[in-house]
Design an enzyme around this catalytic site. Structure first.
Site, PDB file in Angstrom:
ATOM      1  N   LYS A 191       0.846  -1.198   0.000  1.00  0.00           N
ATOM      2  CA  LYS A 191       0.000   0.000   0.000  1.00  0.00           C
ATOM      3  C   LYS A 191       0.884   1.252   0.000  1.00  0.00           C
ATOM      4  O   LYS A 191       1.441   1.640   1.022  1.00  0.00           O
ATOM      5  CB  LYS A 191      -0.918   0.053   1.225  1.00  0.00           C
ATOM      6  CG  LYS A 191      -1.997   1.128   1.040  1.00  0.00           C
ATOM      7  CD  LYS A 191      -2.563   1.690   2.316  1.00  0.00           C
ATOM      8  CE  LYS A 191      -1.924   2.940   2.789  1.00  0.00           C
ATOM      9  NZ  LYS A 191      -1.989   4.109   1.905  1.00  0.00           N
ATOM     10  N   GLU A 266      10.027   1.841  10.258  1.00  0.00           N
ATOM     11  CA  GLU A 266      10.962   2.931   9.926  1.00  0.00           C
ATOM     12  C   GLU A 266      10.181   4.223  10.117  1.00  0.00           C
ATOM     13  O   GLU A 266       9.300   4.545   9.310  1.00  0.00           O
ATOM     14  CB  GLU A 266      11.430   2.801   8.474  1.00  0.00           C
ATOM     15  CG  GLU A 266      12.241   1.550   8.195  1.00  0.00           C
ATOM     16  CD  GLU A 266      13.616   1.578   8.832  1.00  0.00           C
ATOM     17  OE1 GLU A 266      14.124   2.671   9.128  1.00  0.00           O
ATOM     18  OE2 GLU A 266      14.179   0.494   9.059  1.00  0.00           O
ATOM     19  N   CYS A 300      12.963  11.890   6.594  1.00  0.00           N
ATOM     20  CA  CYS A 300      13.141  11.340   7.938  1.00  0.00           C
ATOM     21  C   CYS A 300      14.538  11.639   8.460  1.00  0.00           C
ATOM     22  O   CYS A 300      14.746  11.813   9.647  1.00  0.00           O
ATOM     23  CB  CYS A 300      12.883   9.840   7.920  1.00  0.00           C
ATOM     24  SG  CYS A 300      13.913   8.963   6.732  1.00  0.00           S
ATOM     25  N   GLU A 398       9.159  16.655  14.821  1.00  0.00           N
ATOM     26  CA  GLU A 398       9.591  16.514  13.433  1.00  0.00           C
ATOM     27  C   GLU A 398       8.839  17.546  12.591  1.00  0.00           C
ATOM     28  O   GLU A 398       7.634  17.405  12.346  1.00  0.00           O
ATOM     29  CB  GLU A 398       9.286  15.090  12.956  1.00  0.00           C
ATOM     30  CG  GLU A 398       9.912  14.772  11.626  1.00  0.00           C
ATOM     31  CD  GLU A 398       9.567  13.378  11.137  1.00  0.00           C
ATOM     32  OE1 GLU A 398       8.407  12.944  11.287  1.00  0.00           O
ATOM     33  OE2 GLU A 398      10.463  12.721  10.569  1.00  0.00           O
TER      34      GLU A 398
HETATM   35  P1  NAD Z   1       2.080   8.574   7.617  1.00  0.00           P
HETATM   36  O1  NAD Z   1       2.439   7.858   8.857  1.00  0.00           O
HETATM   37  O2  NAD Z   1       1.011   9.585   7.667  1.00  0.00           O
HETATM   38  O3  NAD Z   1       1.643   7.527   6.481  1.00  0.00           O
HETATM   39  C1  NAD Z   1       2.485   6.454   6.079  1.00  0.00           C
HETATM   40  C2  NAD Z   1       1.640   5.379   5.409  1.00  0.00           C
HETATM   41  O4  NAD Z   1       0.764   4.815   6.386  1.00  0.00           O
HETATM   42  C3  NAD Z   1       0.739   5.907   4.290  1.00  0.00           C
HETATM   43  O5  NAD Z   1       0.696   4.960   3.236  1.00  0.00           O
HETATM   44  C4  NAD Z   1      -0.620   5.995   4.984  1.00  0.00           C
HETATM   45  O6  NAD Z   1      -1.719   5.901   4.098  1.00  0.00           O
HETATM   46  C5  NAD Z   1      -0.562   4.775   5.884  1.00  0.00           C
HETATM   47  N1  NAD Z   1      -1.497   4.801   7.020  1.00  0.00           N
HETATM   48  C6  NAD Z   1      -2.126   5.864   7.569  1.00  0.00           C
HETATM   49  N2  NAD Z   1      -2.925   5.452   8.587  1.00  0.00           N
HETATM   50  C7  NAD Z   1      -2.778   4.112   8.682  1.00  0.00           C
HETATM   51  C8  NAD Z   1      -3.318   3.112   9.537  1.00  0.00           C
HETATM   52  N3  NAD Z   1      -4.198   3.418  10.499  1.00  0.00           N
HETATM   53  N4  NAD Z   1      -2.927   1.832   9.362  1.00  0.00           N
HETATM   54  C9  NAD Z   1      -2.033   1.500   8.405  1.00  0.00           C
HETATM   55  N5  NAD Z   1      -1.504   2.402   7.544  1.00  0.00           N
HETATM   56  C10 NAD Z   1      -1.864   3.691   7.688  1.00  0.00           C
HETATM   57  O7  NAD Z   1       3.443   9.200   7.063  1.00  0.00           O
HETATM   58  P2  NAD Z   1       3.652  10.147   5.815  1.00  0.00           P
HETATM   59  O8  NAD Z   1       3.118  11.501   6.156  1.00  0.00           O
HETATM   60  O9  NAD Z   1       3.177   9.469   4.566  1.00  0.00           O
HETATM   61  O10 NAD Z   1       5.246  10.184   5.743  1.00  0.00           O
HETATM   62  C11 NAD Z   1       6.040  11.028   6.504  1.00  0.00           C
HETATM   63  C12 NAD Z   1       6.583  10.302   7.727  1.00  0.00           C
HETATM   64  O11 NAD Z   1       7.320   9.146   7.325  1.00  0.00           O
HETATM   65  C13 NAD Z   1       7.566  11.155   8.523  1.00  0.00           C
HETATM   66  O12 NAD Z   1       7.320  11.000   9.887  1.00  0.00           O
HETATM   67  C14 NAD Z   1       8.921  10.550   8.151  1.00  0.00           C
HETATM   68  O13 NAD Z   1       9.929  10.755   9.105  1.00  0.00           O
HETATM   69  C15 NAD Z   1       8.577   9.112   8.009  1.00  0.00           C
HETATM   70  N6  NAD Z   1       9.580   8.434   7.189  1.00  0.00           N
HETATM   71  C16 NAD Z   1      10.467   7.601   7.806  1.00  0.00           C
HETATM   72  C17 NAD Z   1      11.469   6.989   7.057  1.00  0.00           C
HETATM   73  C18 NAD Z   1      12.475   6.057   7.697  1.00  0.00           C
HETATM   74  O14 NAD Z   1      13.129   5.319   6.966  1.00  0.00           O
HETATM   75  N7  NAD Z   1      12.637   6.070   9.003  1.00  0.00           N
HETATM   76  C19 NAD Z   1      11.554   7.219   5.680  1.00  0.00           C
HETATM   77  C20 NAD Z   1      10.626   8.077   5.102  1.00  0.00           C
HETATM   78  C21 NAD Z   1       9.637   8.673   5.861  1.00  0.00           C
END
Ligand code: NAD
Length: 503
Positions: A191, A266, A300, A398
């Site tokens: 997804k 992650e 991130c 963040e």
């Molecule tokens: P997010 O947590 O809002 O969403 C991530 C994914 O989770 C999306 O596909 C979203 O649709 C899905 N999601 C949302 N609610 C969910 C639920 N209840 N159950 C399962 N899936 C669900 O994050 P974002 O805004 O898309 O991305 C930014 C974040 O990602 C930042 O916090 C960033 O630091 C983190 N990030 C971490 C890394 C790493 O390697 N540590 C890399 C990239 C981004």
């Protein structure tokens, strides 16, 4: 005051949004109720993609397809060399379509096209690395348990894996997970973010063309609550590999606990770059700008806290400011752009809110700070905030935008205290000519990666992941495939088994 941006509309703006169907059991399908999600280019403001929007029925069909492919299909049972051949073919096809994929990621996420090309090139390398690991995956044997016993530890694919990815590195992050899951012999339901799904759908086509059997990879576009949550709690899914925010990561772990699934997380970061007076300050200033503003700070790993020795703060920050003002903000599709568009208007407002709050709390905007006016899309100037203290939200949370918070120190102990004074522990950087200083910081910072006299480099060979609330587990590195396996212990007894218990 920076001049308003004049964004040129690309050819895609005069065409209908490109349509993408879900990939379930090797077939491209619409959602049964016909729902779709439309994605506008954040840099240009026109509809670029339209994805079929999955719901409960599609989740069930995708999980069943992945389960069938795992239980009865050829993929988990074939020779690793054959799996590696498919992964290598996929890498070649990604390379062939690199420009197309980079353009999709740039259009949907607002990232600069030159940077996107680098990410897709990096992804090709990861797919090839995963192919090599497929062939070296092995277990253990114990011939030291007595003459009658041989112990063997197998590594078997764990089963159906749910892969959930964010919007900031759409193609790169799925490539940090899926090739390793496939190398292990797993099947998957993927997804992508509801904002940046196009390149993942292209990957699905590439995998079928590379010879991946139907049902091994299923791709669902949709929102977290409708698709992510039900996949995570589905009893036939054995493992969740999630990249996203710490907030959603915690919810996902809680949902995965219903059937004690393995999780790999992650999550977010609040990373510090520590600069000592004896450093190569020219290189450190460049890295400070790169760390703070790369991917518009929507990263991130962003080096969002610049932790500078007080003795050099004024001169060093002068150099950082001069470089920051040279960073080219603009059209994501312009080869010269270094900072593209912000992912959404809501997110830009949230980022700008952190700067306003910092000013209220006593910080001052040293450089940038403005929302950049444009004829299309949403843009923020690279911003440096001085006078930040450890208790401010901008220093603790963040921000996820092109905003660098500056904190100062006088002793190494204080620098370390600042660096570690956060619930996150993803990465950190240290700049010094002294091996003692570098080693002290590298050993004492509580984060999964420490860059010494460099910043934000990545290699498939090196594990990546977070301490504390930045995550759980590691991606990449030589054990990346093992993560998608279960261990099975088999004990072979030979000869007559006598004199044991009551027999
Ligand atoms: P997010 O947590 O809002 O969403 C991530 C994914 O989770 C999306 O596909 C979203 O649709 C899905 N999601 C949302 N609610 C969910 C639920 N209840 N159950 C399962 N899936 C669900 O994050 P974002 O805004 O898309 O991305 C930014 C974040 O990602 C930042 O916090 C960033 O630091 C983190 N990030 C971490 C890394 C790493 O390697 N540590 C890399 C990239 C981004």
């Amino acid at each position: 005051m920076n001049a308003p941006l004049n964004i040129t509309m690309p050819a895609e703006a005069s065409q209908a949004p490109k349509a993408y169907k879900l990939l379930i059991d090797g077939k491209h399908v619409d959602a049964r109720d016909g729902r779709t999600i439309e994605r506008s280019s954040p840099g240009h403001g026109f509809a670029v993609s339209r994805y079929a929007q999955a719901g409960a029925e599609e989740v069930e069909a995708a999980v069943q397809a992945a389960h069938k492919a795992f239980e009865a299909g050829h993929w988990p049972r074939m020779k690793a060399s054959e799996r590696a051949t498919v992964l290598l073919k996929a890498a070649d096809l990604i390379e062939t379509r690199l420009e197309e994929i980079a353009r999709l990621d740039a259009l949907e996420s607002g990232k600069p096209i030159a940077q996107a090309r680098g990410e897709i090139g990096g992804a090709v390398d990861i797919w090839r690395y995963a192919a090599s690991l497929a062939r070296t995956l092995s277990g253990e044997s114990y011939a030291n348990l007595g003459d009658a016993m041989l112990g063997v530890v197998l590594r078997e694919p764990i089963g159906v894996v749910s892969i959930i990815t964010p919007w900031n590195f759409p193609f790169l992050i799925v490539s940090q997970k899926l090739p390793f899951a496939l190398a292990a012999g797993c099947t998957a339901v993927v997804k992508p973010s509801e904002m940046t799904s196009a390149s993942t759908f292209v990957l699905g086509d590439i995998l079928l063309e590379a010879g991946l059997p139907a049902g091994v990879v299923n791709i669902l576009a949709g929102f977290g609550a409708d698709v992510g949550a039900p996949v995570v709690s589905h009893p036939l899914v054995e493992m969740v590999s999630f990249t996203g925010s710490t907030r959603v990561g915690k919810m996902t772990m809680a949902a995965a606990s219903n059937s004690l699934k393995k999780v790999s997380m992650e999550l977010g970061g609040k990373n510090g770059q520590i600069v000592f007076p004896d450093a190569d300050l020219k290189a450190a200033a460049d890295a400070a700008v790169f760390g703070g503003f790369f991917n518009a700070g929507e990263c991130c790993n962003a080096g969002s806290r610049l932790i500078v020795h007080a003795a050099i703060a004024d001169d060093f920050l002068g150099a950082v400011k001069a470089l920051a003002e040279k960073v080219r903000v603009g059209d994501p599709l312009d080869d010269r752009t270094k900072v593209g568009a912000m992912i959404s208007a809501d997110h830009m407002a949230k980022v700008a809110g952190y700067v306003i709050a910092a000013k209220t709390d006593g910080g001052n905007v040293y450089s940038g700070g403005g929302q950049r006016a444009s004829n299309a899309g949403q843009y923020l100037d690279p911003t440096i905030v001085r006078g930040v203290t450890e208790d401010m939200a901008i220093a603790r949370e963040e921000v996820f935008g092109p905003v660098l918070s500056v904190l100062t120190f006088e002793t190494i102990e204080k620098a370390l205290h600042i660096a570690n004074n956060t619930p996150y522990g993803l990465s950190a950087g240290v700049w010094s000519a002294s091996i003692d200083t570098c080693m002290s910081v590298a050993r004492s910072v509580r984060s999964g990666t420490v860059w010494v006299n460099t910043f934000m480099e990545g290699y498939p060979e090196l594990p990546f992941g977070g301490y504390k609330q930045s995550g759980l587990g590691r991606e990449l590195g030589k054990r990346a495939v093992e993560d998608y396996t279960e261990e099975k212990t088999i004990q072979f007894h030979r000869g007559q088994r006598t004199g044991w218990w009551v027999g």
